[in-house]
Design a protein around this motif. Structure first.
Motif, PDB file in Angstrom:
ATOM      1  N   PRO A 135       0.833  -1.213   0.000  1.00 45.59           N
ATOM      2  CA  PRO A 135       0.000   0.000   0.000  1.00 45.59           C
ATOM      3  C   PRO A 135       0.866   1.261   0.000  1.00 45.59           C
ATOM      4  CG  PRO A 135      -0.669  -1.539   1.738  1.00 45.59           C
ATOM      5  CD  PRO A 135       0.642  -2.010   1.225  1.00 45.59           C
ATOM      6  N   LEU A 136       0.360   2.304  -0.642  1.00 48.35           N
ATOM      7  CA  LEU A 136       1.132   3.536  -0.769  1.00 48.35           C
ATOM      8  C   LEU A 136       1.331   4.164   0.609  1.00 48.35           C
ATOM      9  CD1 LEU A 136       2.437   5.363  -2.898  1.00 48.35           C
ATOM     10  CD2 LEU A 136       0.343   6.712  -2.921  1.00 48.35           C
ATOM     11  N   ASN A 137       2.579   4.218   1.056  1.00 47.58           N
ATOM     12  CA  ASN A 137       2.889   4.710   2.393  1.00 47.58           C
ATOM     13  C   ASN A 137       4.278   5.332   2.374  1.00 47.58           C
ATOM     14  OD1 ASN A 137       3.046   5.275   5.105  1.00 47.58           O
ATOM     15  ND2 ASN A 137       3.151   3.147   5.768  1.00 47.58           N
ATOM     16  N   ARG A 138       4.336   6.650   2.469  1.00 50.36           N
ATOM     17  CA  ARG A 138       5.622   7.348   2.474  1.00 50.36           C
ATOM     18  C   ARG A 138       6.453   7.019   3.706  1.00 50.36           C
ATOM     19  NH1 ARG A 138       9.789   8.927   3.373  1.00 50.36           N
ATOM     20  NH2 ARG A 138      10.786  10.932   2.944  1.00 50.36           N
ATOM     21  N   MET A 139       5.821   6.729   4.837  1.00 53.21           N
ATOM     22  CA  MET A 139       6.536   6.507   6.087  1.00 53.21           C
ATOM     23  C   MET A 139       7.248   5.170   6.135  1.00 53.21           C
ATOM     24  SD  MET A 139       5.905   9.370   7.228  1.00 53.21           S
ATOM     25  CE  MET A 139       6.871   9.149   8.722  1.00 53.21           C
ATOM     26  N   GLU A 140       7.060   4.316   5.139  1.00 48.43           N
ATOM     27  CA  GLU A 140       7.792   3.041   5.121  1.00 48.43           C
ATOM     28  C   GLU A 140       9.298   3.266   4.963  1.00 48.43           C
ATOM     29  OE1 GLU A 140       7.244  -0.083   5.578  1.00 48.43           O
ATOM     30  OE2 GLU A 140       5.081  -0.009   5.923  1.00 48.43           O
ATOM     31  N   ILE A 141       9.679   4.319   4.269  1.00 51.48           N
ATOM     32  CA  ILE A 141      11.098   4.663   4.133  1.00 51.48           C
ATOM     33  C   ILE A 141      11.425   5.638   5.262  1.00 51.48           C
ATOM     34  CG2 ILE A 141      12.860   5.643   2.633  1.00 51.48           C
ATOM     35  CD1 ILE A 141      11.245   4.792   0.251  1.00 51.48           C
ATOM     36  N   SER A 142      12.111   5.166   6.271  1.00 52.76           N
ATOM     37  CA  SER A 142      12.350   5.942   7.483  1.00 52.76           C
ATOM     38  C   SER A 142      13.400   7.019   7.242  1.00 52.76           C
ATOM     39  CB  SER A 142      12.801   5.014   8.612  1.00 52.76           C
ATOM     40  OG  SER A 142      14.026   4.371   8.273  1.00 52.76           O
ATOM     41  N   CYS A 143      13.475   7.928   8.189  1.00 49.79           N
ATOM     42  CA  CYS A 143      14.461   9.008   8.118  1.00 49.79           C
ATOM     43  C   CYS A 143      15.880   8.475   8.250  1.00 49.79           C
ATOM     44  CB  CYS A 143      14.183  10.036   9.208  1.00 49.79           C
ATOM     45  SG  CYS A 143      12.595  10.870   9.049  1.00 49.79           S
ATOM     46  N   GLN A 144      16.043   7.301   8.847  1.00 56.48           N
ATOM     47  CA  GLN A 144      17.370   6.726   8.995  1.00 56.48           C
ATOM     48  C   GLN A 144      17.988   6.409   7.636  1.00 56.48           C
ATOM     49  OE1 GLN A 144      17.395   3.173  11.341  1.00 56.48           O
ATOM     50  NE2 GLN A 144      19.617   2.928  11.284  1.00 56.48           N
ATOM     51  N   LYS A 145      17.162   6.043   6.645  1.00 55.66           N
ATOM     52  CA  LYS A 145      17.690   5.718   5.323  1.00 55.66           C
ATOM     53  C   LYS A 145      18.048   6.960   4.518  1.00 55.66           C
ATOM     54  CE  LYS A 145      15.102   1.389   5.086  1.00 55.66           C
ATOM     55  NZ  LYS A 145      14.087   0.586   4.334  1.00 55.66           N
ATOM     56  N   THR A 146      17.482   8.094   4.881  1.00 53.65           N
ATOM     57  CA  THR A 146      17.806   9.340   4.181  1.00 53.65           C
ATOM     58  C   THR A 146      18.763  10.214   4.976  1.00 53.65           C
ATOM     59  OG1 THR A 146      15.864  10.431   5.154  1.00 53.65           O
ATOM     60  CG2 THR A 146      15.570   9.321   3.035  1.00 53.65           C
ATOM     61  N   ALA A 147      19.245   9.730   6.123  1.00 55.96           N
ATOM     62  CA  ALA A 147      20.144  10.534   6.959  1.00 55.96           C
ATOM     63  C   ALA A 147      21.455  10.891   6.262  1.00 55.96           C
ATOM     64  CB  ALA A 147      20.417   9.803   8.274  1.00 55.96           C
ATOM     65  N   PRO A 148      22.094   9.993   5.476  1.00 49.85           N
ATOM     66  CA  PRO A 148      23.350  10.395   4.826  1.00 49.85           C
ATOM     67  C   PRO A 148      23.214  11.588   3.896  1.00 49.85           C
ATOM     68  CG  PRO A 148      23.137   8.013   4.799  1.00 49.85           C
ATOM     69  CD  PRO A 148      21.836   8.552   5.295  1.00 49.85           C
ATOM     70  N   ALA A 149      22.023  11.859   3.366  1.00 47.57           N
ATOM     71  CA  ALA A 149      21.851  12.972   2.422  1.00 47.57           C
ATOM     72  C   ALA A 149      21.719  14.315   3.119  1.00 47.57           C
ATOM     73  CB  ALA A 149      20.633  12.730   1.538  1.00 47.57           C
ATOM     74  N   THR A 150      21.573  14.323   4.440  1.00 50.06           N
ATOM     75  CA  THR A 150      21.361  15.593   5.139  1.00 50.06           C
ATOM     76  C   THR A 150      22.589  16.486   5.132  1.00 50.06           C
ATOM     77  OG1 THR A 150      21.962  14.506   7.222  1.00 50.06           O
ATOM     78  CG2 THR A 150      19.618  14.588   6.642  1.00 50.06           C
ATOM     79  N   ILE A 151      23.784  15.936   4.930  1.00 54.71           N
ATOM     80  CA  ILE A 151      24.994  16.755   4.957  1.00 54.71           C
ATOM     81  C   ILE A 151      25.376  17.247   3.568  1.00 54.71           C
ATOM     82  CG2 ILE A 151      25.893  15.600   7.004  1.00 54.71           C
ATOM     83  CD1 ILE A 151      27.671  13.926   5.221  1.00 54.71           C
ATOM     84  N   TYR A 152      24.672  16.785   2.533  1.00 53.56           N
ATOM     85  CA  TYR A 152      24.960  17.229   1.167  1.00 53.56           C
ATOM     86  C   TYR A 152      23.916  18.267   0.772  1.00 53.56           C
ATOM     87  CZ  TYR A 152      27.684  12.939   1.187  1.00 53.56           C
ATOM     88  OH  TYR A 152      28.573  11.942   1.516  1.00 53.56           O
ATOM     89  N   SER A 210      33.355  19.422  17.225  1.00 48.48           N
ATOM     90  CA  SER A 210      34.340  19.672  16.176  1.00 48.48           C
ATOM     91  C   SER A 210      34.596  18.445  15.318  1.00 48.48           C
ATOM     92  CB  SER A 210      35.651  20.140  16.796  1.00 48.48           C
ATOM     93  OG  SER A 210      36.225  19.115  17.607  1.00 48.48           O
ATOM     94  N   LYS A 211      34.249  17.268  15.836  1.00 50.29           N
ATOM     95  CA  LYS A 211      34.441  16.031  15.074  1.00 50.29           C
ATOM     96  C   LYS A 211      33.220  15.670  14.235  1.00 50.29           C
ATOM     97  CE  LYS A 211      38.556  15.099  16.592  1.00 50.29           C
ATOM     98  NZ  LYS A 211      39.729  15.067  15.669  1.00 50.29           N
ATOM     99  N   LYS A 212      32.124  16.382  14.408  1.00 44.21           N
ATOM    100  CA  LYS A 212      30.921  16.071  13.639  1.00 44.21           C
ATOM    101  C   LYS A 212      31.042  16.594  12.212  1.00 44.21           C
ATOM    102  CE  LYS A 212      27.221  15.705  17.066  1.00 44.21           C
ATOM    103  NZ  LYS A 212      25.936  16.280  17.525  1.00 44.21           N
ATOM    104  N   ILE A 213      30.545  15.822  11.276  1.00 43.20           N
ATOM    105  CA  ILE A 213      30.463  16.238   9.875  1.00 43.20           C
ATOM    106  C   ILE A 213      29.032  16.700   9.634  1.00 43.20           C
ATOM    107  CG2 ILE A 213      30.730  15.549   7.473  1.00 43.20           C
ATOM    108  CD1 ILE A 213      32.666  13.412   8.359  1.00 43.20           C
ATOM    109  N   THR A 214      28.867  17.985   9.457  1.00 41.43           N
ATOM    110  CA  THR A 214      27.524  18.545   9.273  1.00 41.43           C
ATOM    111  C   THR A 214      27.285  19.072   7.875  1.00 41.43           C
ATOM    112  OG1 THR A 214      28.327  20.656  10.124  1.00 41.43           O
ATOM    113  CG2 THR A 214      27.336  19.138  11.707  1.00 41.43           C
ATOM    114  N   VAL A 215      28.334  19.499   7.165  1.00 42.30           N
ATOM    115  CA  VAL A 215      28.192  20.065   5.822  1.00 42.30           C
ATOM    116  C   VAL A 215      29.325  19.528   4.966  1.00 42.30           C
ATOM    117  CG1 VAL A 215      28.146  22.167   4.445  1.00 42.30           C
ATOM    118  CG2 VAL A 215      27.110  22.165   6.707  1.00 42.30           C
ATOM    119  N   VAL A 216      28.996  19.128   3.763  1.00 43.11           N
ATOM    120  CA  VAL A 216      29.986  18.666   2.789  1.00 43.11           C
ATOM    121  C   VAL A 216      30.086  19.704   1.684  1.00 43.11           C
ATOM    122  CG1 VAL A 216      30.520  16.886   1.083  1.00 43.11           C
ATOM    123  CG2 VAL A 216      29.611  16.239   3.293  1.00 43.11           C
ATOM    124  N   PRO A 217      31.286  20.111   1.300  1.00 46.45           N
ATOM    125  CA  PRO A 217      31.399  21.130   0.244  1.00 46.45           C
ATOM    126  C   PRO A 217      30.837  20.628  -1.070  1.00 46.45           C
ATOM    127  CG  PRO A 217      33.539  20.152   0.729  1.00 46.45           C
ATOM    128  CD  PRO A 217      32.600  19.669   1.797  1.00 46.45           C
TER     129      PRO A 217
END
Length: 579
Positions: free
Chosen positions: A393-410, A431-438
């Protein structure tokens, strides 16, 4: 009557500590403090040591409710509970974006964290593996696990915004063609490659023995095109064999209804995919009564104007998944091809053991792959795959935020720093966190990607005709040159111009873009042409260098339309209009 106590043999067994329930100790402590019960009576009621309870009531030992915070023997902990919680949160964040720590790297991080807090000095030894074991015991949510590989382009493209737009368009298409309650008309088509050299599974052996498994020699890849619906229906496999001449023995032992075809490389192309639709999919999937939705990835063999015309003529709706997201949006990739390949490797290993000296070739791979296809592409796997991808069934919430987390820094912004918390107030872990990728500027122009319904007018304008590709070719006899009689020499031939150095007016396209139309912004801003006028002469082979202006972003011919002959990395270039 007296008994003689004999000495024990060997060492006495060490008595375990804390044989009482810590929760009962806390309840006894509360009864003493709140209800005025005596320590003696509370210890007898709850079955805890009287001396232990008395130490808590007198304040000699801390009375805590949590078992983790109970006093322990031995050396004191390096970090406090709050500091270890910061380490756990940092590890969770870095693992979520795809840049987790190994055990060795985590020990280095914890050591540097202790130095930054002043707990340890730089000259002290690094934290050991025994500390890491204790850290895991104090934080049960932390463990060692092998991560799944995720390519950089997939990490960039699998973003929340892309998936939201994809599900919105998918919902519109399903509502338009009345597919919300018809899973039998929702199909997924995809291909996978099978190697003749299989990956062996675990075998039973003796401790200390290094087992070996005999495999086939490396050969060419055989492609299997599979198709399944959200209702659990599948069609037989469609094989693409490498070669030029078809042989009926290639499909001996294959599953009933299997079809095969030849291509020079063994991979699918536009002609092979169109053949699959006409000779296999169209015959097995009825499309006359109701529109059929076919989802596939944006492979170049899937997206062209020819398929759009075929879809309109056969009542089929082709829906292209977002690029580089098939690992979470394509049902066959999510839940079918993994079991299929595991079953195929098991079939190959069994075949090699039962037929020693033989190997897997293209003449028996159809039988092995057919058995694996029946075990991997099952009704249960198909239904589960469509549900996990959120398609039916059509459900956007099946793909959790954990699977899209790597894209948050790009984010593609103008911030060229990797760390967003490099100020004086930031902590060591910040200072060790990666928050933004050039953001990286592409070296060449990337053609626009096509997603969604390819029959829509906006997508149809981007489609191109399918390239003329041959499915199979028959070898033609080479024309033999007539031998000249000895003693006679032919006259020297006049020089004929070769096409290798002549520049034609047709602009060649790369592997991703097959269009011959050049945009105005891709022309030189000085001469407004794709090549300088000086190259209009014949028999000239010269590499033309281009440079992009840092002010107007227009391209210019170096040496011909500009006085600059070479631009190196890091240099600033201005076109003649901006100088």
């Amino acid at each position: 009557m007296s008994f003689l106590r004999l000495p024990t043999i060997g060492q006495n067994k060490k008595q375990s500590k804390r044989l009482y329930n810590t929760d009962l100790l806390w309840k006894a402590y509360r009864d003493v403090k709140d209800k005025g019960v005596s320590v003696y009576r509370a210890a007898r009621v709850y079955g805890v040591p009287e001396s232990t309870l008395r130490d808590r009531t007198l304040g000699l030992q801390p009375a805590v409710e949590s078992k983790v915070d109970l006093p322990r023997s031995g050396a004191s902990a390096v970090f406090t509970r709050e500091q270890e919680k910061q380490l756990v949160d940092h590890v969770s964040y870095m693992t979520g974006i795809g840049y987790g720590y190994t055990r060795h790297d985590f020990l280095n991080l914890a050591t540097d964290f202790a130095v930054s807090l002043g707990i340890r000095s730089v000259s002290d030894a690094q934290l050991t593996h025994s500390w890491f074991t204790g850290f895991k015991n104090r934080n049960p949510e932390v463990c060692l696990s092998k991560p799944q590989k995720l390519s950089l382009v997939r990490a960039r493209c699998t973003s929340k915004e892309v998936l939201d737009k994809y599900f919105e368009e998918l919902k519109n298409v399903m509502d338009k063609y009345d597919l919300t309650n018809h899973p039998e008309y929702i199909w997924n088509v995809d291909e996978t490659g099978l190697m003749m050299e299989h990956n062996p599974h675990h075998v039973v052996c003796i401790k200390g023995q290094t087992p070996q498994a005999v495999t086939s020699n490396r050969g060419k890849t055989v492609t299997v095109i599979a198709a399944g619906s959200a209702a659990g229906t599948r069609i037989p496999p469609f094989f693409v064999f490498p070669g030029k001449r078809w042989c009926d023995s290639l499909l001996e032992g294959a599953s009933p209804g299997s079809v095969g075809i030849m291509s020079e490389t063994g991979w699918s192309n536009s002609a092979v995919f169109l053949e699959f639709l006409n000779e296999h999919f169209k015959k097995l999937v009825p499309t006359s009564d109701h529109a059929v939705l076919v989802l596939f990835d944006g492979h170049k063999s899937h997206v062209n104007l020819t398929l759009s015309t075929w879809a309109a003529a056969n009542n089929v709706v082709f829906f292209v998944l977002p690029p580089h997201t098939s690992h979470i949006t394509q049902p066959l990739d999510v839940g079918c091809f993994g079991p299929l390949k595991n079953a195929y490797y098991s079939e190959c290993q069994t075949f090699m053991r039962r037929n020693p000296g033989m190997q897997v070739t293209r003449y028996n791979i159809a039988e092995l792959a057919g058995n694996a296809y029946n075990k991997g592409v099952t009704a249960g796997n198909l239904i589960s795959s469509f549900r996990k991808t959120g398609i039916y069934p059509l459900n956007r919430m099946e793909i959790s935020c954990q699977k899209t987390a790597p894209a948050t820094i790009y984010n593609g912004g103008d911030n060229n720093g990797i760390n967003a918390c490099n100020n004086e107030k930031s902590t060591f872990l910040d200072s060790k966190k990666i928050t933004v990728v050039p953001s990286v500027t592409p070296k060449r122009k990337v053609p626009p990607t096509i997603t969604g319904d390819i029959r829509s007018p906006s997508k149809k304008m981007l489609l191109k005709p399918a390239p003329s590709e041959k499915i199979s070719q028959k070898s033609e006899p080479k024309s033999k040159r007539k031998s000249e009689p000895k003693g006679k020499r032919s006259k020297p031939l006049s020089p004929v111009p070769c096409t290798s150095g002549v520049f034609n007016n047709v602009v060649s396209s790369d592997s991703e873009s097959e269009t011959s139309v050049i945009d105005e912004q891709d022309l030189c801003c000085v001469c407004h042409k794709a090549r300088p006028d000086a190259l209009n002469l014949d028999y000239i082979l010269e590499i033309v260098l281009w440079a992009q202006c840092d002010v107007c972003n227009h391209w210019t011919h170096l040496k011909f339309c500009s006085s600059v002959r070479c631009v190196r990395r890091g240099d600033t270039f201005l076109c003649p209009h901006c100088t």
